[in-house]
Motif scaffolding. Sequence first.
Motif, PDB file in Angstrom:
ATOM      1  N   TYR A 237      34.018  -1.956  -9.855  1.00  0.00           N
ATOM      2  CA  TYR A 237      34.610  -1.839  -8.933  1.00  0.00           C
ATOM      3  C   TYR A 237      35.452  -1.577 -10.427  1.00  0.00           C
ATOM      4  O   TYR A 237      35.900  -1.739 -11.371  1.00  0.00           O
TER       5      TYR A 237
ATOM      6  N   ALA B  32      36.091  -8.399  -6.510  1.00  0.00           N
ATOM      7  CA  ALA B  32      35.959  -7.380  -5.728  1.00  0.00           C
ATOM      8  C   ALA B  32      34.121  -6.610  -5.876  1.00  0.00           C
ATOM      9  O   ALA B  32      33.551  -5.979  -5.672  1.00  0.00           O
ATOM     10  N   ALA B  33      34.178  -6.371  -7.455  1.00  0.00           N
ATOM     11  CA  ALA B  33      32.777  -6.359  -7.809  1.00  0.00           C
ATOM     12  C   ALA B  33      31.831  -6.734  -7.352  1.00  0.00           C
ATOM     13  O   ALA B  33      30.353  -6.633  -7.148  1.00  0.00           O
TER      14      ALA B  33
END
Length: 344
Positions: free
Chosen positions: A21, A69-70
């Motif tokens: 991300y 998110a990653a």
Amino acid sequence: MEERIVNSPIRPVRIAGIGRYLPETVVTNGELEERFGVPTGWIEEKTGVIERRRADVAGGETASIMGAAALAEALGDGPLELDLILNASGTPEQAIPDGGPLIQRALGLHRSGIPCFTVHATCLSFLAALDVAASMLTVGTHRRIAIVSTEIGSTGVSGVDPKSESLWGDAAAAVVLERTNPEQGSALERVLFRTWSEGADLTSIRGGGTKLHPSRPGAVPEDLHFQMNGPAVLQMCLRRAGRFFAELHPSLRTGGMDGSGPSERIDVAITHQPSKAGLEGMERFGVLRERTVVTLDRLGNCVAASIPCTLYEAIQTGRLQRGQRALLFGTGAGLSMAGALLTY
């Protein structure tokens, strides 16, 4: 005192997924050069960085949101079967609770019961967590472990030093590590950590703990800013690099990697991205330019996220493919040095 030699057995584990991300905000050298009144090209010459990302902290972009998110990308569309979430970051979102639960919550897993905790070794946190996770998987206590490195290092700069301000980038990266069979070939072959605390004061943020708590009388903002004697760190690493690399793998030698046979070859080098001088120093003590994946110019120094962010790029661009061997290497505050050999 002689260093104690610890054998690092081959551990059959594989990276089942990887994610990254990057905050949307891009800060260019032109913006910083105008702010600090330095000549055009000065920042790239001094640091090797052309642009870097900045988290929108004021807008609510937190380290846990970035890490989640990653990890979501690393998990993909497959079933969510995690036995553990390891937060491997050097810049905590807050002192308590641990960053692991914050990432779990940001991912929407706040009722899952998945255990979470942090492995903190500053810029080497990802490598330390990789070692911990591989051991857990090998002994059979876990099957799938997520490792998340999420960093907002830009908050630790003073805002008055153009070189320091321009070096740091914000980013997050995550891998899902799982146990596999030796016949499949993927493995963490070797991990080596060394710490020489004579260099502990060379890289530091002195405040924030019990010694220099921000509420104590006489506390100053500088206590909470990152400080490093870069030349001293580099020289200390160079003095120890030859022995370190020779111990990590017999094909590694100061000045280059001479292993070319099937059992020795290193296909790609994934290093921490400390600075232009740091990358050039790595070439001098065993990491060759043509095999090194560089993200420093576009992402800056992303603290512990540097190695997994660069690993992500190597995999996505095809420079690292299944069955190939990667050298993962970096240095961190302590002063510490770490390396790993990974067959992807």
